[in-house]
Design an enzyme around this catalytic site. Sequence first.
Site, short mmCIF file in Angstrom:
data_model
loop_
_atom_site.label_atom_id
_atom_site.label_comp_id
_atom_site.label_asym_id
_atom_site.label_seq_id
_atom_site.Cartn_x
_atom_site.Cartn_y
_atom_site.Cartn_z
N ASP A 72 0.83 -1.20 0.00
CA ASP A 72 0.00 0.00 0.00
C ASP A 72 0.87 1.25 0.00
O ASP A 72 2.07 1.21 0.28
CB ASP A 72 -0.96 0.02 1.19
CG ASP A 72 -0.24 0.03 2.53
OD1 ASP A 72 0.77 -0.67 2.67
OD2 ASP A 72 -0.71 0.74 3.46
N GLU A 126 -0.21 -1.04 5.68
CA GLU A 126 0.86 -0.66 6.61
C GLU A 126 0.85 0.83 6.90
O GLU A 126 1.28 1.25 7.98
CB GLU A 126 2.22 -1.07 6.02
CG GLU A 126 3.41 -0.90 6.97
CD GLU A 126 4.03 0.48 6.95
OE1 GLU A 126 4.80 0.79 7.88
OE2 GLU A 126 3.75 1.27 6.02
#
EC number: 3.5.1.18
Length: 355
Positions: A72, A126
């Site tokens: 991400d 994350e």
Amino acid sequence: MGLDLSADPIALTAALVDIPSVSRDERRIADEIEAALRAQAPHFEVIRNGDAVLARTNLGRPSRVMLAGHIDTVPIADNLPSRIVDGEMYGCGTSDMKAGDAVFLHLAATITEPTHDITLVMYDCEEIESSANGLGRIERELRDWLTADVAILGEPSGGYIEAGCQGTIRVVISAKGTRAHSARSWLGDNAIHKLAPVLDRLASYQARSVDIDGCVYREGLSAVRIDGGIAGNVIPDAASVTVNFRFAPDRDVDQAVAHVHEVFDGLDVTLELTDAAAGALPGLTQPAAAALVAAAGGQVRAKYGWTDVARFAALGIPAVNYGPGDPNLAHRVDERVQVAAITAAADMLRTYLTT
């Protein structure tokens, strides 16, 4: 056309960057990674967990290395698609950490006879709150997949092995007083003034530096927020300062909290712990980690910030940060990575995984 994992890792980085994958919107990139691994890395067992993709070899090697990277990014800031200018690739996620992801995926597909078994973990979420972190979900649901002799997290590290990480706690230090009109201040007790000794102790604090496995961790105790005041003509009856303690990984959270209490002992204040995360010891004396340091030519330094290596350390796995990105360029509108650094990272890790 899907991802070509055997392509030059620079080209693979660009392909990953050009797939938008802001936190909680990683399905497309996870689909692409899963399909590519299944088609191009037949020596790996591949599974899916939410929007995380996990793969591992089962070759019976005497040691196992985990390559972990989040897929991400922070929100896009009009910085896609990727572009290369003067030897640097620009784009959201280039440095943090799709260049590292590309290196890991490329090596997984092109090394068929590694000297270590390899576990690859490409995980989601994350960049947002810890409770959503895909690595935490994997730990809860697929604990047996998080087993290794050393874990390499592809966070940007400027080409250095950044070992372990410091822990962090936040403490709110509060003072009480008595409210009064500021024209008759002697009738009150100013809570903001009571914080002056707290600030004095912070200003005179001598931070500790600790050498662990050749990595020097430098602690820091800092005021990061002050709250207080009611109105321009009122003596405040409450005030607080928020303190952040970044501590070396030879302390645990309880020891860090105790140290902060010692620093402010004897003052007319109360302390409340509001956030805590343990650090991670470097563990560079472990054989698999020592071999990694050797492959990197001894380019090792301490990691000052907190990263997911602490999650691996809590599982008893020595872990390091190693990625081609520059941590100072992460999350910026002009986020970028040197393309030569991508090649260098791939070459170093290939040497480590094959010799």
